[in-house]
Design a protein around this motif. Structure first.
Motif, PDB file in Angstrom:
ATOM      1  N   LEU A 165       0.828  -1.215   0.000  1.00 25.36           N
ATOM      2  CA  LEU A 165       0.000   0.000   0.000  1.00 25.36           C
ATOM      3  C   LEU A 165       0.858   1.259   0.000  1.00 25.36           C
ATOM      4  CD1 LEU A 165      -2.386  -1.259   2.790  1.00 25.36           C
ATOM      5  CD2 LEU A 165      -3.179  -0.640   0.500  1.00 25.36           C
ATOM      6  N   VAL A 166       0.228   2.361  -0.379  1.00 26.26           N
ATOM      7  CA  VAL A 166       0.891   3.658  -0.228  1.00 26.26           C
ATOM      8  C   VAL A 166       0.609   4.138   1.189  1.00 26.26           C
ATOM      9  CG1 VAL A 166       0.944   6.043  -1.017  1.00 26.26           C
ATOM     10  CG2 VAL A 166       0.577   4.210  -2.663  1.00 26.26           C
ATOM     11  N   PRO A 198       0.820   7.101   4.332  1.00 25.39           N
ATOM     12  CA  PRO A 198       0.698   8.567   4.379  1.00 25.39           C
ATOM     13  C   PRO A 198       2.035   9.287   4.216  1.00 25.39           C
ATOM     14  CG  PRO A 198      -0.687   7.596   6.057  1.00 25.39           C
ATOM     15  CD  PRO A 198       0.093   6.465   5.438  1.00 25.39           C
ATOM     16  N   THR A 201       3.299  10.118   0.445  1.00 21.41           N
ATOM     17  CA  THR A 201       2.511  10.877  -0.537  1.00 21.41           C
ATOM     18  C   THR A 201       2.965  12.324  -0.683  1.00 21.41           C
ATOM     19  OG1 THR A 201       0.918  11.378   1.186  1.00 21.41           O
ATOM     20  CG2 THR A 201       0.415   9.504  -0.223  1.00 21.41           C
ATOM     21  N   LEU A 234      -0.239  19.996  -0.819  1.00 21.21           N
ATOM     22  CA  LEU A 234      -1.686  19.815  -0.985  1.00 21.21           C
ATOM     23  C   LEU A 234      -2.423  21.119  -0.701  1.00 21.21           C
ATOM     24  CD1 LEU A 234      -2.275  16.383   0.746  1.00 21.21           C
ATOM     25  CD2 LEU A 234      -2.792  16.944  -1.611  1.00 21.21           C
ATOM     26  N   ARG A 279      -2.603  23.502  -3.508  1.00 21.00           N
ATOM     27  CA  ARG A 279      -3.598  23.102  -4.503  1.00 21.00           C
ATOM     28  C   ARG A 279      -5.021  23.454  -4.044  1.00 21.00           C
ATOM     29  NH1 ARG A 279      -4.425  18.242  -8.217  1.00 21.00           N
ATOM     30  NH2 ARG A 279      -6.639  17.941  -8.002  1.00 21.00           N
ATOM     31  N   ILE A 280      -5.262  23.296  -2.753  1.00 20.41           N
ATOM     32  CA  ILE A 280      -6.622  23.445  -2.232  1.00 20.41           C
ATOM     33  C   ILE A 280      -6.939  24.891  -1.844  1.00 20.41           C
ATOM     34  CG2 ILE A 280      -8.129  22.733  -0.298  1.00 20.41           C
ATOM     35  CD1 ILE A 280      -6.646  20.054  -0.325  1.00 20.41           C
ATOM     36  N   THR A 294      -1.999  14.159   3.942  1.00 18.49           N
ATOM     37  CA  THR A 294      -1.302  12.962   3.449  1.00 18.49           C
ATOM     38  C   THR A 294      -2.093  11.696   3.781  1.00 18.49           C
ATOM     39  OG1 THR A 294       0.014  12.923   5.458  1.00 18.49           O
ATOM     40  CG2 THR A 294       1.003  13.979   3.550  1.00 18.49           C
ATOM     41  N   LEU A 295      -2.795  11.735   4.911  1.00 19.94           N
ATOM     42  CA  LEU A 295      -3.628  10.583   5.292  1.00 19.94           C
ATOM     43  C   LEU A 295      -4.754  10.393   4.269  1.00 19.94           C
ATOM     44  CD1 LEU A 295      -4.724   8.506   7.416  1.00 19.94           C
ATOM     45  CD2 LEU A 295      -5.979  10.417   8.409  1.00 19.94           C
ATOM     46  N   LEU A 306      -4.934  11.587   1.226  1.00 21.14           N
ATOM     47  CA  LEU A 306      -4.389  11.270  -0.100  1.00 21.14           C
ATOM     48  C   LEU A 306      -3.981   9.801  -0.181  1.00 21.14           C
ATOM     49  CD1 LEU A 306      -3.634  12.305  -2.885  1.00 21.14           C
ATOM     50  CD2 LEU A 306      -1.420  13.024  -1.979  1.00 21.14           C
ATOM     51  N   SER A 307      -3.393   9.281   0.892  1.00 20.23           N
ATOM     52  CA  SER A 307      -2.969   7.871   0.852  1.00 20.23           C
ATOM     53  C   SER A 307      -4.165   6.940   0.748  1.00 20.23           C
ATOM     54  CB  SER A 307      -2.108   7.523   2.063  1.00 20.23           C
ATOM     55  OG  SER A 307      -2.889   7.527   3.232  1.00 20.23           O
ATOM     56  N   LEU A 358      -5.561   7.235  -2.777  1.00 22.86           N
ATOM     57  CA  LEU A 358      -4.629   6.604  -3.722  1.00 22.86           C
ATOM     58  C   LEU A 358      -4.746   5.076  -3.653  1.00 22.86           C
ATOM     59  CD1 LEU A 358      -2.584   7.661  -5.702  1.00 22.86           C
ATOM     60  CD2 LEU A 358      -0.908   7.800  -3.891  1.00 22.86           C
ATOM     61  N   ASN A 359      -4.882   4.555  -2.451  1.00 24.06           N
ATOM     62  CA  ASN A 359      -5.003   3.102  -2.305  1.00 24.06           C
ATOM     63  C   ASN A 359      -6.339   2.590  -2.841  1.00 24.06           C
ATOM     64  OD1 ASN A 359      -2.491   2.396  -1.135  1.00 24.06           O
ATOM     65  ND2 ASN A 359      -3.151   3.288   0.797  1.00 24.06           N
ATOM     66  N   ARG A 376      -2.955   8.600  -9.274  1.00 23.82           N
ATOM     67  CA  ARG A 376      -2.502   9.764  -8.512  1.00 23.82           C
ATOM     68  C   ARG A 376      -3.360  11.020  -8.763  1.00 23.82           C
ATOM     69  NH1 ARG A 376       1.491  11.226  -4.526  1.00 23.82           N
ATOM     70  NH2 ARG A 376       1.462  13.455  -4.593  1.00 23.82           N
ATOM     71  N   GLN A 377      -3.621  11.290 -10.038  1.00 25.57           N
ATOM     72  CA  GLN A 377      -4.346  12.517 -10.382  1.00 25.57           C
ATOM     73  C   GLN A 377      -5.770  12.502  -9.799  1.00 25.57           C
ATOM     74  OE1 GLN A 377      -4.762  13.240 -14.562  1.00 25.57           O
ATOM     75  NE2 GLN A 377      -4.648  15.446 -14.299  1.00 25.57           N
ATOM     76  N   GLU A 404      -5.697  12.966  -6.062  1.00 30.20           N
ATOM     77  CA  GLU A 404      -5.514  14.367  -5.655  1.00 30.20           C
ATOM     78  C   GLU A 404      -6.822  15.137  -5.779  1.00 30.20           C
ATOM     79  OE1 GLU A 404      -2.229  15.947  -7.839  1.00 30.20           O
ATOM     80  OE2 GLU A 404      -0.748  14.965  -6.553  1.00 30.20           O
ATOM     81  N   ASP A 405      -7.581  14.846  -6.832  1.00 29.79           N
ATOM     82  CA  ASP A 405      -8.890  15.497  -6.986  1.00 29.79           C
ATOM     83  C   ASP A 405      -9.806  15.121  -5.826  1.00 29.79           C
ATOM     84  OD1 ASP A 405      -8.138  16.676  -9.308  1.00 29.79           O
ATOM     85  OD2 ASP A 405      -9.191  15.292 -10.645  1.00 29.79           O
ATOM     86  N   CYS A 431      -8.912  14.175  -2.892  1.00 29.65           N
ATOM     87  CA  CYS A 431      -8.374  14.815  -1.689  1.00 29.65           C
ATOM     88  C   CYS A 431      -8.883  16.264  -1.601  1.00 29.65           C
ATOM     89  CB  CYS A 431      -6.846  14.772  -1.771  1.00 29.65           C
ATOM     90  SG  CYS A 431      -6.037  15.276  -0.279  1.00 29.65           S
ATOM     91  N   GLN A 432      -8.801  16.969  -2.718  1.00 26.72           N
ATOM     92  CA  GLN A 432      -9.270  18.363  -2.748  1.00 26.72           C
ATOM     93  C   GLN A 432     -10.775  18.430  -2.440  1.00 26.72           C
ATOM     94  OE1 GLN A 432      -8.100  20.665  -6.147  1.00 26.72           O
ATOM     95  NE2 GLN A 432      -9.831  22.025  -6.002  1.00 26.72           N
ATOM     96  N   PHE A 487     -11.567  17.814   1.327  1.00 24.90           N
ATOM     97  CA  PHE A 487     -11.332  18.931   2.244  1.00 24.90           C
ATOM     98  C   PHE A 487     -12.331  20.062   2.016  1.00 24.90           C
ATOM     99  CE2 PHE A 487      -7.251  16.867   3.023  1.00 24.90           C
ATOM    100  CZ  PHE A 487      -7.273  16.902   4.410  1.00 24.90           C
TER     101      PHE A 487
END
Lengths: 158, 182
Positions: free
Chosen positions: A48-49, A51, A54, A60, A63-64, B27-28, B30-31, B34-35, B40-41, B44-45, B47-48, B51
């Protein structure tokens, strides 16, 4: 050994979650042999990835932040009585508008003089500007031949 | 800034608190995305969007519950939405018989992007199983914690986790056997 096989067969034969959960709890979670056939936490982590892999939160936030800046702060919880009354009033008004519109349309289309051919479709479908995630997006417009259906797909520009 | 201060600040619309929230939990989220998604892209979307939804709906957060679990529930639902959206578009493109110019597939990334992706083996799991495995392995969640995120019973979450662990172990053993046999 034989008992493990019997439990596995039962697990495979009856796809009922409560029953499977019961088998897991009474045997598989406790049996070392059955545990050997399961992925360990360490093995799972290696696939797995995590935290920490990343990147950092600051990237982040960059971006947000733009989108977050446009948000109105979340309102504090108020007395629910007034809000509920407004919700009821809005819902009732909406229902009345829908009912009146439906009635009017029924009268228009159900009348003897109605001619469906008189309604002309829009000549041209146009999209002025599409943004996804705050950035200009790629847009695909597809119209199957001989139909009035138009499909629009918008996605982020790579 | 501790969790309570961050939440209070976000409720008051303070940009510094919003930033602290993203820097603490970004990061939590996003991970997990991602999993679950494997791209990835899209992660990230997700994730945004997660939030932004948190900032909008923080007033609905029940302080009796774990904030992390509430946040991960939103991230999980957003990830499922993203997967559904991608599946619908893939089905549509097949029906309409055209090949889109850009159609993201799991694992497609910019070669210059050094960020890691989850193993391809995880594609053998359903999104629920991937989420259960990820929360168990990375966050140490129990079946009950996982059930709150997946919005199901603890029994169901336990079965998802068990199936995920068993499937991947079997795949790993098969791979190992194939390598040994040449």
């Amino acid at each position: 050994m034989d008992f493990c096989k019997t439990v596995e067969r039962l697990y495979a034969a009856l796809p009922l979650r409560p029953f499977r959960d019961w088998l897991i709890r009474i045997h598989m979670d406790r049996c070392p042999r059955c545990q050997e056939r399961l992925l360990s936490r360490e093995e799972a982590r290696s696939l797995l990835v995590r935290p920490g892999q990343t990147g950092d939160g600051a990237a982040l936030w960059r971006r947000i932040s733009e989108e977050a800046g446009r948000l109105v702060p979340a309102p504090k919880a108020k007395g629910s009585g007034g809000r509920l009354a407004w919700q009821w009033a809005a819902a009732s008004a909406m229902a009345a508008v829908i009912a009146l519109t439906g009635f009017w349309l029924l009268r228009q289309t159900g009348g003897p003089g109605f001619d469906a051919r008189a309604i002309t479709p829009a000549d041209r479908f146009e999209i002025a500007y599409v943004k996804v995630g705050g950035a200009p997006a790629q847009t695909f417009v597809y119209q199957p031949q001989g139909t009035d259906t138009v499909f629009v797909w918008a996605q982020k520009t790579p | 800034m501790d969790e309570r201060e961050i939440i209070e600040g976000c409720l008051g619309g303070k940009a510094a608190s919003n930033r602290a929230m993203v820097e603490t939990y970004g990061t939590l989220v996003l991970s997990v995305a991602l999993n679950v998604i494997g791209n990835r892209q899209d992660a990230e979307d997700v994730c945004q969007e997660t939030f932004l939804q948190v900032f909008r709906r923080l007033d609905r957060y029940d302080r009796e519950r774990s904030f992390k679990t509430w946040l991960l529930t939103i991230a999980y639902r957003r990830s499922l939405d993203m997967l559904r959206k991608k599946r619908r578009f893939a089905e549509f493109s097949v029906r309409a018989r055209f090949e889109p110019a850009v159609l993201g597939r799991p694992g497609d990334i910019d070669p210059a992007d050094p960020a890691p992706l989850p193993s391809k083996l995880l594609e053998a799991l359903s999104p629920r199983e991937r989420t259960a495995l990820c929360l168990w392995a990375n966050e140490g969640y129990t079946a009950k914690d996982i059930s709150e995120v997946l919005a199901c019973s603890a029994s169901t979450a336990r079965v998802y986790l068990f199936n995920a662990r068993r499937k991947i172990k079997a795949l790993l053993e098969n791979d190992h056997g194939l390598l040994q046999n040449g």
